[in-house]
Design a protein around this motif. Structure first.
Motif, mmCIF file in Angstrom:
data_model
loop_
_atom_site.group_PDB
_atom_site.id
_atom_site.type_symbol
_atom_site.label_atom_id
_atom_site.label_comp_id
_atom_site.label_asym_id
_atom_site.label_seq_id
_atom_site.Cartn_x
_atom_site.Cartn_y
_atom_site.Cartn_z
ATOM 1 N N LYS A 135 0.854 -1.179 0.000
ATOM 2 C CA LYS A 135 0.000 0.000 0.000
ATOM 3 C C LYS A 135 0.903 1.246 0.000
ATOM 4 C CE LYS A 135 -3.971 1.709 2.583
ATOM 5 N NZ LYS A 135 -4.877 1.441 3.694
ATOM 6 N N PRO A 136 0.668 2.213 -0.909
ATOM 7 C CA PRO A 136 1.500 3.414 -0.899
ATOM 8 C C PRO A 136 1.223 4.272 0.338
ATOM 9 C CG PRO A 136 -0.252 3.641 -2.517
ATOM 10 C CD PRO A 136 -0.341 2.244 -1.964
ATOM 11 N N ILE A 137 2.243 5.012 0.733
ATOM 12 C CA ILE A 137 2.168 5.847 1.931
ATOM 13 C C ILE A 137 2.389 7.298 1.530
ATOM 14 C CG2 ILE A 137 3.227 6.352 4.171
ATOM 15 C CD1 ILE A 137 4.259 3.368 4.073
ATOM 16 N N ALA A 138 1.511 8.174 1.994
ATOM 17 C CA ALA A 138 1.670 9.612 1.795
ATOM 18 C C ALA A 138 2.159 10.212 3.111
ATOM 19 C CB ALA A 138 0.357 10.252 1.383
ATOM 20 N N ILE A 139 3.318 10.822 3.077
ATOM 21 C CA ILE A 139 3.819 11.551 4.238
ATOM 22 C C ILE A 139 3.565 13.020 3.932
ATOM 23 C CG2 ILE A 139 5.786 12.085 5.707
ATOM 24 C CD1 ILE A 139 7.016 9.415 4.837
ATOM 25 N N VAL A 140 2.614 13.590 4.641
ATOM 26 C CA VAL A 140 2.166 14.949 4.340
ATOM 27 C C VAL A 140 2.682 15.924 5.395
ATOM 28 C CG1 VAL A 140 0.165 14.167 3.034
ATOM 29 C CG2 VAL A 140 -0.064 14.569 5.484
ATOM 30 N N ARG A 145 -5.636 10.895 -3.941
ATOM 31 C CA ARG A 145 -4.932 9.683 -3.533
ATOM 32 C C ARG A 145 -5.887 8.519 -3.375
ATOM 33 N NH1 ARG A 145 -2.105 13.263 -0.072
ATOM 34 N NH2 ARG A 145 -3.338 12.578 1.698
ATOM 35 N N GLY A 146 -7.028 8.769 -2.805
ATOM 36 C CA GLY A 146 -7.997 7.702 -2.589
ATOM 37 C C GLY A 146 -7.724 6.915 -1.317
ATOM 38 N N ASP A 147 -8.597 5.966 -1.063
ATOM 39 C CA ASP A 147 -8.550 5.171 0.174
ATOM 40 C C ASP A 147 -7.416 4.165 0.213
ATOM 41 O OD1 ASP A 147 -10.771 6.499 1.132
ATOM 42 O OD2 ASP A 147 -12.170 4.995 0.356
ATOM 43 N N GLU A 148 -6.824 3.873 -0.945
ATOM 44 C CA GLU A 148 -5.766 2.859 -0.959
ATOM 45 C C GLU A 148 -4.441 3.375 -0.397
ATOM 46 O OE1 GLU A 148 -6.117 4.760 -5.009
ATOM 47 O OE2 GLU A 148 -7.520 3.715 -3.740
ATOM 48 N N TRP A 149 -4.380 4.659 -0.055
ATOM 49 C CA TRP A 149 -3.161 5.233 0.506
ATOM 50 C C TRP A 149 -3.237 5.288 2.027
ATOM 51 C CZ3 TRP A 149 1.150 7.825 -1.827
ATOM 52 C CH2 TRP A 149 1.164 7.753 -3.224
ATOM 53 N N GLU A 150 -2.108 4.972 2.665
ATOM 54 C CA GLU A 150 -1.946 5.237 4.095
ATOM 55 C C GLU A 150 -1.386 6.652 4.211
ATOM 56 O OE1 GLU A 150 1.053 3.885 7.686
ATOM 57 O OE2 GLU A 150 0.590 2.431 6.125
ATOM 58 N N VAL A 155 6.676 2.033 0.032
ATOM 59 C CA VAL A 155 6.697 2.996 -1.068
ATOM 60 C C VAL A 155 5.978 4.243 -0.565
ATOM 61 C CG1 VAL A 155 5.890 3.474 -3.400
ATOM 62 C CG2 VAL A 155 6.683 1.176 -2.808
ATOM 63 N N ALA A 156 6.652 5.398 -0.645
ATOM 64 C CA ALA A 156 6.083 6.609 -0.052
ATOM 65 C C ALA A 156 6.317 7.835 -0.919
ATOM 66 C CB ALA A 156 6.685 6.838 1.334
ATOM 67 N N VAL A 157 5.442 8.812 -0.722
ATOM 68 C CA VAL A 157 5.589 10.143 -1.302
ATOM 69 C C VAL A 157 5.605 11.136 -0.155
ATOM 70 C CG1 VAL A 157 4.470 11.948 -2.682
ATOM 71 C CG2 VAL A 157 4.434 9.574 -3.474
ATOM 72 N N ILE A 158 6.593 12.011 -0.143
ATOM 73 C CA ILE A 158 6.631 13.112 0.816
ATOM 74 C C ILE A 158 6.128 14.342 0.071
ATOM 75 C CG2 ILE A 158 8.071 14.615 2.230
ATOM 76 C CD1 ILE A 158 10.026 12.210 2.474
ATOM 77 N N ASP A 159 5.033 14.909 0.543
ATOM 78 C CA ASP A 159 4.420 16.057 -0.132
ATOM 79 C C ASP A 159 4.086 17.115 0.901
ATOM 80 O OD1 ASP A 159 3.389 17.603 -2.137
ATOM 81 O OD2 ASP A 159 1.751 16.252 -2.644
ATOM 82 N N CYS A 160 4.871 18.154 1.008
ATOM 83 C CA CYS A 160 6.108 18.402 0.295
ATOM 84 C C CYS A 160 7.138 18.979 1.254
ATOM 85 C CB CYS A 160 5.868 19.331 -0.896
ATOM 86 S SG CYS A 160 5.637 21.054 -0.467
ATOM 87 N N VAL A 161 8.393 18.960 0.838
ATOM 88 C CA VAL A 161 9.458 19.429 1.729
ATOM 89 C C VAL A 161 9.503 20.947 1.844
ATOM 90 C CG1 VAL A 161 10.909 17.376 1.574
ATOM 91 C CG2 VAL A 161 11.291 19.270 -0.007
ATOM 92 N N THR A 162 8.941 21.677 0.902
ATOM 93 C CA THR A 162 8.939 23.132 1.067
ATOM 94 C C THR A 162 7.905 23.556 2.114
ATOM 95 O OG1 THR A 162 7.747 23.184 -1.044
ATOM 96 C CG2 THR A 162 10.011 23.960 -1.050
#
Length: 173
Positions: free
Chosen positions: A32-37, A57-62, A82-89
């Motif tokens: 499951k993909p991970i969003a680090i917000v 992103r939908g429900d499939e994201w942690e 597997v993760a996305v960091i959104d965003c570093v700024t």
């Protein structure tokens, strides 16, 4: 593993690119993909932006919320994640407003990104192409964001620039 830096201006498509890349990698890895917000909601407009990103992103994201503790959030990731960091700024903005030591926080972020066994896409705004800001805080932010992006590009495995939804691969000299 290492990370890919995804740079772009406002509304360039950088988050969409990172999200799609992470979804493809997560599907291939059966995870499951991970969003680090990093956003903090201070007004209705920001609440709408956050809600739109969640919907996309939908429900499939942690989701992991890390407005200030981004290095610690990265350290919780495991091999195969597997993760996305959104965003570093936005994270940088939070660090500056909290009056934390930017250099130390950046070192901790780079250390966490360097040692993680997860596959990560790091989204960041390219803010240095516009006019010179008219106030000291905005100029400091622009300069700090530029330094942060350079450090991320230097230590990551790959960097891309998203312009008008189109990807340009960036190469080290």
């Amino acid at each position: 593993m290492s990370y890919t830096l995804v740079l772009g201006g406002a509304r360039s498509g950088k988050s969409r690119y990172a999200q799609r890349a992470a979804e493809a990698a997560a599907t291939a890895a059966c995870t499951k993909p991970i969003a680090i917000v990093t956003a903090q909601i201070y007004d209705d407009e920001m609440a709408e932006r956050v809600a739109k990103h969640r919907e996309e992103r939908g429900d499939e994201w942690e989701t992991i919320e890390a407005p200030l503790d981004l290095p610690q959030a990265i350290e919780t990731l495991e091999e195969g994640d597997v993760a996305v960091i959104d965003c570093v700024t936005l994270w940088l903005t939070n660090v500056m407003l909290a009056e934390k030591d930017i250099a130390q926080q950046t070192r901790e972020l780079l250390a966490a990104l360097t040692i993680t066994r997860a596959e990560i896409w790091v989204v960041s705004n390219e803010v240095g192409w516009g006019i010179v800001p008219d106030n000291a805080l905005a100029r400091r932010f622009r300069d700090e964001a530029g330094r942060l992006n350079q450090a991320l590009a230097e230590s990551g495995k790959h960097s891309v620039l998203i312009v008008a939804g189109m990807k340009l691969d960036l190469m080290r000299p």
